[in-house]
Scaffold this motif. Structure first.
Motif, PDB file in Angstrom:
ATOM      1  N   LEU A 177       1.099  -1.069   0.002  1.00 23.03           N
ATOM      2  CA  LEU A 177      -0.144  -0.032   0.060  1.00 23.03           C
ATOM      3  C   LEU A 177       1.043   1.131   0.009  1.00 23.03           C
ATOM      4  CD1 LEU A 177      -2.982   0.837  -0.085  1.00 23.03           C
ATOM      5  CD2 LEU A 177      -2.876   0.955   2.578  1.00 23.03           C
ATOM      6  N   GLU A 234      -6.331   8.154  -0.758  1.00 22.06           N
ATOM      7  CA  GLU A 234      -6.214   7.026  -1.636  1.00 22.06           C
ATOM      8  C   GLU A 234      -6.188   5.721  -1.188  1.00 22.06           C
ATOM      9  OE1 GLU A 234      -3.122   6.201  -5.435  1.00 22.06           O
ATOM     10  OE2 GLU A 234      -3.244   8.118  -4.667  1.00 22.06           O
ATOM     11  N   ILE A 290      -8.339   2.192  -2.079  1.00 21.22           N
ATOM     12  CA  ILE A 290      -7.458   1.098  -2.526  1.00 21.22           C
ATOM     13  C   ILE A 290      -8.270  -0.035  -1.846  1.00 21.22           C
ATOM     14  CG2 ILE A 290      -5.315  -0.027  -2.670  1.00 21.22           C
ATOM     15  CD1 ILE A 290      -4.145   2.701  -3.477  1.00 21.22           C
TER      16      ILE A 290
END
Length: 362
Positions: free
Chosen positions: A37, A57, A61
């Motif tokens: 990540l 973000e 995700i």
């Protein structure tokens, strides 16, 4: 037909190849898929810490992942350790609350809570607003003392203050550079429920602390799970060089007296329990003044120390990433010691104490 065990999709914030290789040696790692990540470079090697991107973000995700996210873990310090609770909360994973993490990572808040349960092990301290007209007037300590931001990384913007001239010089530097840590830290604070007295002390503040640099320094590695606090190893931080002021090596197991380590463990359990930090690893740094037989608590970090990981592998047979992974998956597995090939391990920082010209590097 033999039943196959399910695969755990584990997201590692700031994953790099070096630590991926360590993770893949862990017992049960063959049933895990480690997904990055963001990369280490994206999070740690930029002009500013991308906290807003990491939260926004990163949440997108995780929520859009087609499978089941089994864990979200990380071994880096700020901003990773401080953002992990926000990411886990976004996808309903177990872990410590953001507030309990901040009670460890926000230096002033942490000191206030430490004083409530172990006051005899906490140095004198006070909060300082470096942007006030006369910050020196806010200091209630006599020099020498330390001045540091309520949140920074690797002691950056931490100064030893010997007098008012040192203080004024430090304040000028802090005023020009503090935004690098204060701006992203304040973004994280906005996601937490803070008491008014802490909300008023944001990332643009500092803490002054009495000197406690005499003695033996060490770090206790541990974890909290289901309200129980465990310490599985104590690592010495040894110094050398002129005035023994340069950090030389980590050494494990600690050579401190067993009684001293037991007292430290008691302090760790009281503080971590009081803070309410749970279902995650931590490490706590201490000084022991042998002459006074006094233990001082330096700071609490809400992560494993990745620098200690090879030492645990050599002495105990497994990287202590195992603790981080198991807790991230919501399970407790007692860390078993003494199963490695070595009885003593060290991690050295090679120093030079005279000027020289570097002509080649490894």
């Amino acid at each position: 037909r033999q039943r196959t065990q399910p695969v755990n999709d584990v997201f590692v914030v700031g994953l790099d190849d070096f630590h991926r290789a360590q993770l893949e040696t862990l017992p049960g790692a063959d049933r895990c898929v480690f997904h990055p990540l963001f990369t280490c470079r994206e999070l740690k090697q930029q002009d500013c810490f991308p906290v807003a991107r990491l939260i926004e973000e990163g949440t997108r995700i995780l929520r859009s992942f087609p499978g089941r996210v089994a864990a979200v873990i990380g071994y880096w310090d700020f901003p990773v350790s401080t953002v992990l609770p926000i990411l886990r909360r976004a996808v309903g994973l177990p872990g410590p609350s953001l507030e309990s993490v901040l009670k460890c990572e926000h230096k002033y808040w942490s000191r206030l809570l430490q004083v409530e349960v172990v006051p005899e092990h906490v140095p004198a301290f006070c909060v300082v607003d470096p942007f006030a007209p006369d910050p020196f007037a806010q200091v209630s300590l006599e020099p020498p003392f330390w001045l540091k931001p309520v949140k920074a990384v690797l002691s950056h913007l931490g100064f030893r203050i010997g007098g008012e001239a040192d203080f004024r010089a430090a304040i000028r530097r802090i005023r020009s550079e503090l935004h690098r840590y204060a701006d992203p830290f304040n973004l994280i604070l906005r996601h937490a429920e803070l008491p008014p007295e802490i909300a008023a002390v944001d990332g643009f503040h500092c803490i002054a602390e009495s000197m406690i640099s005499a003695g033996s320094q060490c770090t206790q590695e541990g974890y909290a799970f289901d309200g129980q606090v465990e310490v599985y190893g104590t690592v010495d931080s040894l110094r050398s060089g002129p005035a023994r002021s340069s950090f030389n090596r980590y050494q494990y197991p600690s050579g401190l007296p067993e009684g001293v380590k037991a007292r430290m463990t008691g302090i760790t359990r009281r503080v971590i329990g009081h803070i309410g930090y749970d279902t995650a690893p931590f490490n706590v740094e201490y000084f022991w003044d042998a002459a006074e037989d006094r233990i001082w608590l330096l700071e609490i970090n809400t992560r494993i120390s990745k620098s200690h990981a090879p030492l645990f592998r050599m002495v105990d047979g497994v990287y202590h990433h195992q603790v981080m992974l198991d807790l991230g998956l919501g399970r407790r597995r007692r860390f078993v010691t003494g199963r490695g090939d070595c009885t003593l391990a060290a991690n050295f920082m090679v120093r030079a104490y005279a000027d020289a010209r570097v002509t080649r590097v490894p």
